[in-house]
Design a protein around this motif. Sequence first.
Motif, PDB file in Angstrom:
ATOM      1  N   VAL A  66       0.858  -1.190   0.000  1.00 41.75           N
ATOM      2  CA  VAL A  66       0.000   0.000   0.000  1.00 41.75           C
ATOM      3  C   VAL A  66       0.902   1.251   0.000  1.00 41.75           C
ATOM      4  CG1 VAL A  66      -1.682   1.277   1.410  1.00 41.75           C
ATOM      5  CG2 VAL A  66      -1.858  -1.221   1.198  1.00 41.75           C
ATOM      6  N   PRO A  67       0.526   2.309  -0.763  1.00 39.02           N
ATOM      7  CA  PRO A  67       1.357   3.518  -0.777  1.00 39.02           C
ATOM      8  C   PRO A  67       1.698   3.971   0.643  1.00 39.02           C
ATOM      9  CG  PRO A  67      -0.418   3.715  -2.377  1.00 39.02           C
ATOM     10  CD  PRO A  67      -0.652   2.431  -1.623  1.00 39.02           C
ATOM     11  N   HIS A  68       2.979   4.311   0.846  1.00 38.16           N
ATOM     12  CA  HIS A  68       3.458   4.433   2.233  1.00 38.16           C
ATOM     13  C   HIS A  68       2.867   5.619   2.978  1.00 38.16           C
ATOM     14  CE1 HIS A  68       6.637   6.785   0.089  1.00 38.16           C
ATOM     15  NE2 HIS A  68       6.370   7.618   1.062  1.00 38.16           N
ATOM     16  N   GLU A  69       2.372   6.628   2.261  1.00 38.58           N
ATOM     17  CA  GLU A  69       1.761   7.768   2.957  1.00 38.58           C
ATOM     18  C   GLU A  69       0.607   7.276   3.837  1.00 38.58           C
ATOM     19  OE1 GLU A  69       2.374   7.575  -0.216  1.00 38.58           O
ATOM     20  OE2 GLU A  69       3.724   9.255  -0.695  1.00 38.58           O
ATOM     21  N   ILE A  70      -0.158   6.332   3.318  1.00 36.54           N
ATOM     22  CA  ILE A  70      -1.314   5.819   4.062  1.00 36.54           C
ATOM     23  C   ILE A  70      -0.841   5.071   5.311  1.00 36.54           C
ATOM     24  CG2 ILE A  70      -3.282   4.213   3.981  1.00 36.54           C
ATOM     25  CD1 ILE A  70      -3.461   4.781   0.959  1.00 36.54           C
ATOM     26  N   THR A  71       0.091   4.149   5.108  1.00 32.42           N
ATOM     27  CA  THR A  71       0.533   3.299   6.218  1.00 32.42           C
ATOM     28  C   THR A  71       1.259   4.121   7.281  1.00 32.42           C
ATOM     29  OG1 THR A  71       0.860   1.622   4.520  1.00 32.42           O
ATOM     30  CG2 THR A  71       1.664   1.106   6.726  1.00 32.42           C
ATOM     31  N   ILE A  72       2.108   5.033   6.858  1.00 32.82           N
ATOM     32  CA  ILE A  72       2.854   5.843   7.830  1.00 32.82           C
ATOM     33  C   ILE A  72       1.892   6.726   8.623  1.00 32.82           C
ATOM     34  CG2 ILE A  72       4.547   7.721   8.076  1.00 32.82           C
ATOM     35  CD1 ILE A  72       6.188   6.361   5.879  1.00 32.82           C
ATOM     36  N   GLY A  73       0.864   7.262   7.947  1.00 37.01           N
ATOM     37  CA  GLY A  73      -0.141   8.057   8.662  1.00 37.01           C
ATOM     38  C   GLY A  73      -0.826   7.236   9.739  1.00 37.01           C
ATOM     39  N   LEU A  74      -1.185   5.999   9.405  1.00 39.97           N
ATOM     40  CA  LEU A  74      -1.852   5.128  10.391  1.00 39.97           C
ATOM     41  C   LEU A  74      -0.916   4.808  11.552  1.00 39.97           C
ATOM     42  CD1 LEU A  74      -3.643   2.625   7.947  1.00 39.97           C
ATOM     43  CD2 LEU A  74      -4.735   4.406   9.331  1.00 39.97           C
ATOM     44  N   LEU A  75       0.344   4.517  11.240  1.00 36.68           N
ATOM     45  CA  LEU A  75       1.303   4.176  12.300  1.00 36.68           C
ATOM     46  C   LEU A  75       1.556   5.370  13.212  1.00 36.68           C
ATOM     47  CD1 LEU A  75       3.915   2.082  10.272  1.00 36.68           C
ATOM     48  CD2 LEU A  75       2.569   1.253  12.210  1.00 36.68           C
ATOM     49  N   ARG A  76       1.722   6.537  12.593  1.00 35.50           N
ATOM     50  CA  ARG A  76       1.997   7.724  13.394  1.00 35.50           C
ATOM     51  C   ARG A  76       0.820   8.026  14.333  1.00 35.50           C
ATOM     52  NH1 ARG A  76       4.754  12.540  11.601  1.00 35.50           N
ATOM     53  NH2 ARG A  76       4.308  11.911   9.471  1.00 35.50           N
ATOM     54  N   ASN A  77      -0.398   7.948  13.804  1.00 32.67           N
ATOM     55  CA  ASN A  77      -1.575   8.187  14.647  1.00 32.67           C
ATOM     56  C   ASN A  77      -1.639   7.184  15.791  1.00 32.67           C
ATOM     57  OD1 ASN A  77      -2.403  10.319  13.113  1.00 32.67           O
ATOM     58  ND2 ASN A  77      -3.911   9.148  11.926  1.00 32.67           N
ATOM     59  N   ALA A  78      -1.360   5.929  15.463  1.00 32.61           N
ATOM     60  CA  ALA A  78      -1.432   4.891  16.498  1.00 32.61           C
ATOM     61  C   ALA A  78      -0.369   5.126  17.566  1.00 32.61           C
ATOM     62  CB  ALA A  78      -1.274   3.507  15.868  1.00 32.61           C
ATOM     63  N   GLY A  92       5.712  -5.797  10.659  1.00 27.83           N
ATOM     64  CA  GLY A  92       5.371  -5.872   9.233  1.00 27.83           C
ATOM     65  C   GLY A  92       5.614  -4.582   8.478  1.00 27.83           C
ATOM     66  N   PHE A  93       6.462  -3.755   8.999  1.00 30.75           N
ATOM     67  CA  PHE A  93       6.789  -2.472   8.388  1.00 30.75           C
ATOM     68  C   PHE A  93       8.199  -2.098   8.816  1.00 30.75           C
ATOM     69  CE2 PHE A  93       7.356   2.026   8.402  1.00 30.75           C
ATOM     70  CZ  PHE A  93       6.732   2.461   7.257  1.00 30.75           C
ATOM     71  N   PRO A  94       9.030  -1.485   7.983  1.00 30.03           N
ATOM     72  CA  PRO A  94       8.824  -1.122   6.575  1.00 30.03           C
ATOM     73  C   PRO A  94       8.990  -2.304   5.609  1.00 30.03           C
ATOM     74  CG  PRO A  94      10.980  -0.361   7.345  1.00 30.03           C
ATOM     75  CD  PRO A  94      10.313  -1.003   8.512  1.00 30.03           C
ATOM     76  N   ARG A  95       8.250  -2.256   4.525  1.00 34.08           N
ATOM     77  CA  ARG A  95       8.226  -3.354   3.556  1.00 34.08           C
ATOM     78  C   ARG A  95       9.018  -3.072   2.293  1.00 34.08           C
ATOM     79  NH1 ARG A  95       4.006  -6.386   6.017  1.00 34.08           N
ATOM     80  NH2 ARG A  95       3.752  -8.176   4.669  1.00 34.08           N
ATOM     81  N   ASN A  96       9.506  -1.853   2.132  1.00 30.37           N
ATOM     82  CA  ASN A  96      10.470  -1.602   1.061  1.00 30.37           C
ATOM     83  C   ASN A  96      11.389  -0.465   1.503  1.00 30.37           C
ATOM     84  OD1 ASN A  96       9.190   0.859   0.459  1.00 30.37           O
ATOM     85  ND2 ASN A  96       7.870  -0.096  -1.089  1.00 30.37           N
ATOM     86  N   LEU A  97      12.436  -0.231   0.698  1.00 28.12           N
ATOM     87  CA  LEU A  97      13.462   0.731   1.124  1.00 28.12           C
ATOM     88  C   LEU A  97      12.919   2.152   1.149  1.00 28.12           C
ATOM     89  CD1 LEU A  97      16.383  -0.921  -0.859  1.00 28.12           C
ATOM     90  CD2 LEU A  97      16.274  -0.715   1.636  1.00 28.12           C
ATOM     91  N   ASP A 154      11.027  -6.914  -2.574  1.00 23.54           N
ATOM     92  CA  ASP A 154      10.966  -5.585  -1.966  1.00 23.54           C
ATOM     93  C   ASP A 154      11.317  -5.564  -0.477  1.00 23.54           C
ATOM     94  OD1 ASP A 154       9.898  -4.070  -4.270  1.00 23.54           O
ATOM     95  OD2 ASP A 154       8.195  -5.436  -4.037  1.00 23.54           O
ATOM     96  N   SER A 155      10.835  -6.557   0.254  1.00 24.20           N
ATOM     97  CA  SER A 155      10.931  -6.461   1.723  1.00 24.20           C
ATOM     98  C   SER A 155      12.228  -7.045   2.270  1.00 24.20           C
ATOM     99  CB  SER A 155       9.733  -7.150   2.384  1.00 24.20           C
ATOM    100  OG  SER A 155       8.528  -6.689   1.816  1.00 24.20           O
ATOM    101  N   LYS A 156      12.679  -8.166   1.730  1.00 26.40           N
ATOM    102  CA  LYS A 156      13.935  -8.762   2.207  1.00 26.40           C
ATOM    103  C   LYS A 156      15.100  -7.770   2.073  1.00 26.40           C
ATOM    104  CE  LYS A 156      16.335 -12.216   3.899  1.00 26.40           C
ATOM    105  NZ  LYS A 156      17.695 -11.913   3.513  1.00 26.40           N
ATOM    106  N   PRO A 157      15.165  -6.989   0.969  1.00 24.63           N
ATOM    107  CA  PRO A 157      16.256  -6.000   0.867  1.00 24.63           C
ATOM    108  C   PRO A 157      16.294  -4.996   2.021  1.00 24.63           C
ATOM    109  CG  PRO A 157      15.257  -6.317  -1.287  1.00 24.63           C
ATOM    110  CD  PRO A 157      14.403  -7.079  -0.306  1.00 24.63           C
TER     111      PRO A 157
END
Length: 197
Positions: A66-78, A92-97, A154-157
């Motif tokens: 999912v585009p990271h703006e969405i996920t980071i917004g949710l994490l920051r709020n939480a 389960g985050f971050p999933r790409n560099l 994407d994620s293993k790197p």
Amino acid sequence: FPFDKKTVVFVLGGPGSGKGTNSEKLVHDFGFVHLSAGDLLRAEQKREVSQYGELIAHYIREGLIVPHEITIGLLRNAMMDHPDCDRFLIDGFPRNLVQAKAFEDTVCRAQKVLYFECPEAVMLDRLLNRGKTSGRTDDNIESIKKRFNTYVNDSKPVIDAYAKDGKVITVSCQGSVNDVYKNAHDHVAQLFKDIGQ
Ligand code: UP5
Ligand code: MG
């Protein structure tokens, strides 16, 4: 950086490697707040007023990030929902560099990465088994294959990059839930010893 004084640990590893299972136990033993990016996305998807519901549903079913703006917004709020807590597990985050850099630039750095190392065959077995009862739209063989692809590409790197910085604690996923957790527990206890907490 509002979170600079917090202890933040990323919990990473392939789909079904045991991130959620072990995080819940670490919460109990060490007083972490556990934030699963996947759980936050699934909750957001279910909110009727969310503008991202369909987008998130599609990305999850396709095993895409999912585009990271969405996920980071949710994490920051939480994180802001727990102003008094100074220990966070980000599962389960971050999933790409790109996500990793965006989070570090706008939220905070992680002290360590707890990496659950698990062979794909074991993960496949666990996910198919969980799929019998989980109701998760991505616990089916087609979605699981796509999730594995995204993980490898994407994620293993991300894990490899943190390993170069000496931040990765590797926990082997072979063995029972209790065996694996004992290993994880001892590593985290050592981490708090090292930072004097
Ligand atoms: N189990 C666990 N340990 C066991 C053991 N030692 N022995 C036997 N069984 C064991 O475990 C999985 C299953 O295995 C469970 O049934 C458990 O009982 C058993 P679990 O602890 O749930 O593993 P976990 O690693 O948490 O697996 P999960 O499926 O949650 O991992 P994913 O990384 O695939 O899922 P997540 O929810 O993080 O993400 C889902 C999707 O959301 C992604 O594919 C992506 O589309 C999206 N997403 C983003 O876009 N961005 C993000 O930042 C995060 C997610
Ligand atoms: Mg999980």
